[in-house]
Scaffold this motif. Sequence first.
Motif, short mmCIF file in Angstrom:
data_model
loop_
_atom_site.label_atom_id
_atom_site.label_comp_id
_atom_site.label_asym_id
_atom_site.label_seq_id
_atom_site.Cartn_x
_atom_site.Cartn_y
_atom_site.Cartn_z
N ASN A 77 15.06 -25.73 27.11
CA ASN A 77 16.40 -26.30 27.28
C ASN A 77 16.48 -27.16 28.54
N ALA A 78 15.86 -26.69 29.62
CA ALA A 78 15.86 -27.45 30.87
C ALA A 78 15.14 -28.79 30.68
N GLN A 79 14.00 -28.76 29.98
CA GLN A 79 13.25 -29.99 29.73
C GLN A 79 14.08 -30.97 28.90
N GLU A 80 14.73 -30.45 27.83
CA GLU A 80 15.53 -31.32 26.97
C GLU A 80 16.70 -31.93 27.73
N GLU A 81 17.33 -31.13 28.59
CA GLU A 81 18.48 -31.64 29.34
C GLU A 81 18.04 -32.72 30.32
N MET A 82 16.90 -32.53 30.97
CA MET A 82 16.42 -33.54 31.91
C MET A 82 16.06 -34.83 31.18
N LYS A 83 15.49 -34.70 29.97
CA LYS A 83 15.19 -35.89 29.18
C LYS A 83 16.48 -36.65 28.84
N ASP A 84 17.53 -35.89 28.62
CA ASP A 84 18.80 -36.50 28.26
C ASP A 84 19.35 -37.39 29.37
N TYR A 85 19.15 -36.97 30.61
CA TYR A 85 19.63 -37.78 31.73
C TYR A 85 18.95 -39.15 31.73
N ASP A 142 17.03 -29.69 15.16
CA ASP A 142 18.10 -29.83 16.16
C ASP A 142 19.46 -29.49 15.55
N LEU A 143 19.71 -30.04 14.37
CA LEU A 143 20.99 -29.85 13.68
C LEU A 143 20.73 -29.65 12.19
N GLY A 144 21.67 -28.99 11.54
CA GLY A 144 21.63 -28.88 10.09
C GLY A 144 22.96 -29.32 9.52
N LEU A 145 22.93 -30.11 8.46
CA LEU A 145 24.13 -30.48 7.70
C LEU A 145 24.04 -29.72 6.39
N LEU A 146 24.87 -28.69 6.24
CA LEU A 146 24.64 -27.70 5.20
C LEU A 146 25.92 -26.98 4.84
N ILE A 147 25.80 -26.03 3.93
CA ILE A 147 26.92 -25.13 3.63
C ILE A 147 26.98 -24.09 4.73
N ILE A 148 28.08 -24.03 5.45
CA ILE A 148 28.18 -23.12 6.59
C ILE A 148 28.95 -21.85 6.24
N SER A 149 29.40 -21.72 4.98
CA SER A 149 30.05 -20.48 4.55
C SER A 149 29.10 -19.31 4.77
N GLY A 265 29.38 -28.47 6.77
CA GLY A 265 29.49 -28.77 8.19
C GLY A 265 28.14 -28.80 8.87
N PHE A 266 28.19 -28.97 10.17
CA PHE A 266 26.99 -28.96 10.99
C PHE A 266 26.77 -27.57 11.58
N ALA A 267 25.51 -27.23 11.78
CA ALA A 267 25.15 -25.98 12.46
C ALA A 267 23.98 -26.26 13.39
N TRP A 268 23.90 -25.47 14.47
CA TRP A 268 22.76 -25.56 15.38
C TRP A 268 22.58 -24.21 16.06
N ASN A 269 21.40 -24.02 16.62
CA ASN A 269 21.09 -22.78 17.33
C ASN A 269 21.94 -22.72 18.59
N GLU A 270 22.79 -21.71 18.69
CA GLU A 270 23.73 -21.65 19.81
C GLU A 270 23.03 -21.40 21.15
N GLU A 271 21.76 -20.96 21.12
CA GLU A 271 21.03 -20.72 22.36
C GLU A 271 20.20 -21.93 22.78
N ARG A 272 20.22 -22.96 21.97
CA ARG A 272 19.41 -24.14 22.26
C ARG A 272 20.28 -25.23 22.89
N TYR A 273 19.69 -25.97 23.84
CA TYR A 273 20.42 -27.08 24.46
C TYR A 273 20.72 -28.15 23.41
N LEU A 274 21.95 -28.56 23.33
CA LEU A 274 22.37 -29.58 22.36
C LEU A 274 22.34 -30.94 23.05
N SER A 275 21.45 -31.79 22.60
CA SER A 275 21.23 -33.07 23.26
C SER A 275 22.45 -33.97 23.16
N GLN A 276 22.47 -34.97 24.04
CA GLN A 276 23.57 -35.94 24.01
C GLN A 276 23.59 -36.68 22.69
#
Length: 296
Positions: A77-85, A142-149, A265-276
């Motif tokens: 997560n730290a690496q991804e966030e630094m890449k985002d900057y 990174d993200l999923g576009l799926l059935i979130i029910s 809807g969209f879903a993502w791992n809540e413990e993973r850094y979500l990129s810009q």
Amino acid sequence: MELRQLEYFQQVCRLGSVSRAAAQLHVAQPSVSIALQKLEEELGVPLFDRKQRRLRLTQAGERMLQHAEAMLRCRNNAQEEMKDYEASRKGRILLGITPVIGAFVFPSLFAAFHAAHPDIELQCTETGSLATRRKLLEDELDLGLLIISDAPPGLALRPLAQSAIHVCLSPAHPLASATTLSLPQLAKEPFLLFQEDTYMRQLILEECSRHGFTPQIRFSSRQIETILSLVEQNAGVGFLPADIARKHPRIVSLPLTPPLSIQAGFAWNEERYLSQACRVLLDFCEKRTNEKFEQE
């Protein structure tokens, strides 16, 4: 304790073998064995039960794996966030799309998003909702576009649209003149369903079981057009979101009673850094969807 040791430990746990982990990591097998030995010496407890042919975690090893995965995720997560900057609003998004939701929501959004943000690359993988959820939880997307029910714990969700599920029939089918249909009325009909990694299939089968029958599944496919073509030829009955089914004039689509619906809807791992870049996509799609509903 080094992060490299934790990476080796994590791979051995996942694969159950030092040799397979070494091959996956592209390092020599002795390097992995030495790293595990040093990790155990430093911790002062055995992490594996080596009496079995396949390596099995001890109770301490199971707990250590949880810590290792948390520390490695924090590093990632730290690496991804630094890449985002550095990258700002550029980047690549690994996006999992399900066949149903891909047809239901995504085509118009994809073209509009690419026009508005040409520097963000969408690398899309098509799998069923259940498989996409697993890939998100295992950090393969990174993200999923799926059935979130009924999404499992560990996923953050951003709803986009909801749709009722319709029964799809050939105009020649004896039930095509009905206004609504219940699943018990379809108990003797051959079903045309999506493949086993899809939430739609799971939902239909669970509802059939709740009504006391197991349907005959004549054909499974990942492709909506294949199912629609078979329905048109009266090879069986299918199930699709109403928004998709209504667009095909050569079939009859009828609502279920009691109704069944899905939430896209969209879903993502809540413990993973979500990129810009991911945040830009989420905000863009939410805005476009809201505008569409306001126009309607």
